[in-house]
Write a protein that holds these residues in place. Structure first.
Motif, PDB file in Angstrom:
ATOM      1  N   ASP A   1       0.925  -1.300   0.128  1.00 28.71           N
ATOM      2  CA  ASP A   1      -0.083   0.002   0.039  1.00 28.71           C
ATOM      3  C   ASP A   1       0.868   1.250   0.089  1.00 28.71           C
ATOM      4  OD1 ASP A   1      -2.097  -1.739   0.093  1.00 28.71           O
ATOM      5  OD2 ASP A   1      -2.489  -1.253   2.079  1.00 28.71           O
ATOM      6  N   GLY A   2       1.998   1.184   0.861  1.00 31.18           N
ATOM      7  CA  GLY A   2       2.957   2.413   0.883  1.00 31.18           C
ATOM      8  C   GLY A   2       3.523   2.605  -0.477  1.00 31.18           C
ATOM      9  N   ALA A   3       4.035   1.720  -1.378  1.00 32.70           N
ATOM     10  CA  ALA A   3       4.773   1.736  -2.391  1.00 32.70           C
ATOM     11  C   ALA A   3       3.554   2.145  -3.445  1.00 32.70           C
ATOM     12  CB  ALA A   3       5.100   0.521  -2.866  1.00 32.70           C
ATOM     13  N   LEU A   4       2.562   1.884  -3.551  1.00 31.00           N
ATOM     14  CA  LEU A   4       1.562   2.350  -4.443  1.00 31.00           C
ATOM     15  C   LEU A   4       1.210   3.760  -4.113  1.00 31.00           C
ATOM     16  CD1 LEU A   4      -1.051   1.822  -6.329  1.00 31.00           C
ATOM     17  CD2 LEU A   4      -2.276   1.073  -4.445  1.00 31.00           C
ATOM     18  N   ARG A   5       1.333   4.248  -2.986  1.00 28.21           N
ATOM     19  CA  ARG A   5       0.919   5.502  -2.646  1.00 28.21           C
ATOM     20  C   ARG A   5       2.049   6.350  -3.259  1.00 28.21           C
ATOM     21  NH1 ARG A   5      -2.990   8.086  -2.805  1.00 28.21           N
ATOM     22  NH2 ARG A   5      -1.867   9.249  -4.138  1.00 28.21           N
ATOM     23  N   GLU A   6       3.319   5.713  -2.989  1.00 26.10           N
ATOM     24  CA  GLU A   6       4.725   6.456  -3.392  1.00 26.10           C
ATOM     25  C   GLU A   6       4.653   6.531  -5.033  1.00 26.10           C
ATOM     26  OE1 GLU A   6       7.790   4.238  -1.768  1.00 26.10           O
ATOM     27  OE2 GLU A   6       7.359   4.991   0.172  1.00 26.10           O
ATOM     28  N   ALA A   7       4.321   5.493  -5.621  1.00 19.32           N
ATOM     29  CA  ALA A   7       4.221   5.550  -7.109  1.00 19.32           C
ATOM     30  C   ALA A   7       3.281   6.499  -7.702  1.00 19.32           C
ATOM     31  CB  ALA A   7       3.977   4.056  -7.411  1.00 19.32           C
ATOM     32  N   LEU A   8       2.159   6.226  -7.119  1.00 22.72           N
ATOM     33  CA  LEU A   8       0.826   7.472  -7.449  1.00 22.72           C
ATOM     34  C   LEU A   8       1.367   8.864  -7.241  1.00 22.72           C
ATOM     35  CD1 LEU A   8      -2.215   5.522  -6.428  1.00 22.72           C
ATOM     36  CD2 LEU A   8      -1.343   6.067  -8.810  1.00 22.72           C
ATOM     37  N   ASP A   9       1.976   9.242  -5.940  1.00 15.57           N
ATOM     38  CA  ASP A   9       2.708  10.501  -5.869  1.00 15.57           C
ATOM     39  C   ASP A   9       3.555  10.969  -6.815  1.00 15.57           C
ATOM     40  OD1 ASP A   9       0.553  10.662  -3.645  1.00 15.57           O
ATOM     41  OD2 ASP A   9       2.179  10.230  -2.169  1.00 15.57           O
ATOM     42  N   GLY A  10       4.153  10.204  -6.970  1.00 16.42           N
ATOM     43  CA  GLY A  10       5.450  10.462  -8.212  1.00 16.42           C
ATOM     44  C   GLY A  10       4.791  10.602  -9.567  1.00 16.42           C
ATOM     45  N   ALA A  11       3.850   9.827  -9.847  1.00 14.26           N
ATOM     46  CA  ALA A  11       3.481   9.906 -11.306  1.00 14.26           C
ATOM     47  C   ALA A  11       2.433  11.167 -11.278  1.00 14.26           C
ATOM     48  CB  ALA A  11       2.388   8.697 -11.452  1.00 14.26           C
ATOM     49  N   SER A  12       1.820  11.565 -10.312  1.00 12.34           N
ATOM     50  CA  SER A  12       1.106  12.718 -10.123  1.00 12.34           C
ATOM     51  C   SER A  12       1.878  14.187 -10.872  1.00 12.34           C
ATOM     52  CB  SER A  12       0.221  12.922  -8.662  1.00 12.34           C
ATOM     53  OG  SER A  12       1.107  13.217  -7.905  1.00 12.34           O
TER      54      SER A  12
ATOM     55  N   PRO B   1      -3.720  13.086 -14.780  1.00 10.06           N
ATOM     56  CA  PRO B   1      -4.991  12.962 -15.159  1.00 10.06           C
ATOM     57  C   PRO B   1      -5.185  11.521 -14.735  1.00 10.06           C
ATOM     58  CG  PRO B   1      -4.356  14.037 -16.946  1.00 10.06           C
ATOM     59  CD  PRO B   1      -3.000  13.754 -16.211  1.00 10.06           C
ATOM     60  N   LEU B   2      -4.280  10.556 -15.153  1.00  6.70           N
ATOM     61  CA  LEU B   2      -4.871   8.895 -14.916  1.00  6.70           C
ATOM     62  C   LEU B   2      -4.485   8.799 -13.611  1.00  6.70           C
ATOM     63  CD1 LEU B   2      -2.624   7.562 -17.819  1.00  6.70           C
ATOM     64  CD2 LEU B   2      -5.264   7.837 -17.736  1.00  6.70           C
ATOM     65  N   VAL B   3      -3.755   9.419 -12.605  1.00  7.89           N
ATOM     66  CA  VAL B   3      -3.434   9.222 -11.309  1.00  7.89           C
ATOM     67  C   VAL B   3      -4.932   9.710 -10.552  1.00  7.89           C
ATOM     68  CG1 VAL B   3      -2.424  10.135  -9.150  1.00  7.89           C
ATOM     69  CG2 VAL B   3      -1.186   9.269 -11.255  1.00  7.89           C
ATOM     70  N   ARG B   4      -5.108  10.820 -11.052  1.00  2.00           N
ATOM     71  CA  ARG B   4      -6.612  11.290 -10.476  1.00  2.00           C
ATOM     72  C   ARG B   4      -7.919  10.491 -10.801  1.00  2.00           C
ATOM     73  NH1 ARG B   4      -4.589  16.120 -12.291  1.00  2.00           N
ATOM     74  NH2 ARG B   4      -5.812  16.236 -14.041  1.00  2.00           N
ATOM     75  N   VAL B   5      -7.828   9.921 -11.780  1.00  2.18           N
ATOM     76  CA  VAL B   5      -9.009   8.853 -12.140  1.00  2.18           C
ATOM     77  C   VAL B   5      -8.789   7.537 -11.082  1.00  2.18           C
ATOM     78  CG1 VAL B   5      -9.832   7.031 -13.906  1.00  2.18           C
ATOM     79  CG2 VAL B   5      -9.434   9.300 -14.417  1.00  2.18           C
ATOM     80  N   VAL B   6      -7.695   6.926 -11.274  1.00  3.77           N
ATOM     81  CA  VAL B   6      -7.274   5.984 -10.301  1.00  3.77           C
ATOM     82  C   VAL B   6      -7.824   6.152  -8.767  1.00  3.77           C
ATOM     83  CG1 VAL B   6      -5.536   4.392  -9.323  1.00  3.77           C
ATOM     84  CG2 VAL B   6      -5.473   5.043 -11.775  1.00  3.77           C
ATOM     85  N   GLU B   7      -7.362   7.452  -8.221  1.00  3.25           N
ATOM     86  CA  GLU B   7      -7.818   7.581  -6.830  1.00  3.25           C
ATOM     87  C   GLU B   7      -9.139   8.093  -6.594  1.00  3.25           C
ATOM     88  OE1 GLU B   7      -3.616   9.930  -5.810  1.00  3.25           O
ATOM     89  OE2 GLU B   7      -5.213  11.159  -6.731  1.00  3.25           O
ATOM     90  N   SER B   8      -9.937   8.416  -7.777  1.00  2.00           N
ATOM     91  CA  SER B   8     -11.082   8.348  -7.673  1.00  2.00           C
ATOM     92  C   SER B   8     -12.106   7.361  -7.986  1.00  2.00           C
ATOM     93  CB  SER B   8     -11.953   9.370  -8.765  1.00  2.00           C
ATOM     94  OG  SER B   8     -11.742   8.730 -10.150  1.00  2.00           O
ATOM     95  N   LEU B   9     -11.367   6.190  -8.054  1.00  2.00           N
ATOM     96  CA  LEU B   9     -12.231   4.929  -8.258  1.00  2.00           C
ATOM     97  C   LEU B   9     -12.510   4.366  -6.777  1.00  2.00           C
ATOM     98  CD1 LEU B   9     -10.338   3.114 -10.917  1.00  2.00           C
ATOM     99  CD2 LEU B   9     -12.512   4.204 -11.309  1.00  2.00           C
ATOM    100  N   ASN B  10     -13.847   3.625  -6.888  1.00  2.00           N
ATOM    101  CA  ASN B  10     -14.092   3.234  -5.483  1.00  2.00           C
ATOM    102  C   ASN B  10     -14.627   1.696  -5.968  1.00  2.00           C
ATOM    103  OD1 ASN B  10     -15.136   2.594  -2.874  1.00  2.00           O
ATOM    104  ND2 ASN B  10     -16.792   3.871  -3.180  1.00  2.00           N
TER     105      ASN B  10
END
Length: 152
Positions: free
Chosen positions: A122-133, A140-149
């Motif tokens: 989970d931490g590595a996922l968060r780090e990867a998304l933060d870097g990609a953002s 824009p893709l990171v925002r979509v991923v983060e908005s998915l429920n």
């Protein structure tokens, strides 16, 4: 539509961005899981999917369903199951109602490893998304991923 059609070009660029995001995330998680827990992303995913099984109606997955969940062929999934079984993290047994069926369950050791590895994943996922953002093409893709429920 032709090969130089702007709609196709945009579609191809979108696909490339999505592929790049996936690759970055998977590589980042892979390094973290390998370093901390001697697990690959695929092994972690398999343990996670199998840990969600239950004894009720439809609670156990067939190998085809497991393969689809971890996005591997059935033969690659079987090899992965065998590797984890050899490490004592999974066990197979015959289906009690259909002797032709074989179930795969996560062992206690597998559950412990999964729980230890979950925060790393989970931490590595968060780090990867933060870097990609921080990348304008990927943000824009990171925002979509983060908005998915999506339910687990």
């Amino acid at each position: 539509m032709t090969a130089t059609d702007p709609a196709l070009t945009a579609l191809a660029q979108g696909w490339c961005a999505l592929s790049a995001l996936h690759g970055r995330i998977e590589a980042h998680i892979e390094r973290a899981l390998q370093a901390e827990h001697d697990l690959s992303v695929r092994e972690y995913s398999l343990l996670d999917v199998l840990s969600r099984q239950h004894d009720g109606e439809g609670g156990h997955l067939q190998m085809k369903q497991v393969a689809e969940a971890v996005v591997l062929s059935q033969s690659a999934t079987t090899r992965l199951v065998t590797r984890l079984e050899d490490r004592g993290l999974l066990e197979r047994y015959l289906c009690p109602t259909d002797r032709r069926g074989i179930y795969t369950n996560v062992t206690e050791a597998g559950l412990r490893l999964l729980e230890e590895a979950r925060p790393t994943n989970d931490g590595a996922l968060r780090e990867a998304l933060d870097g990609a953002s921080k990348n304008p093409e990927l943000a824009p893709l990171v925002r979509v991923v983060e908005s998915l429920n999506v339910p687990a």
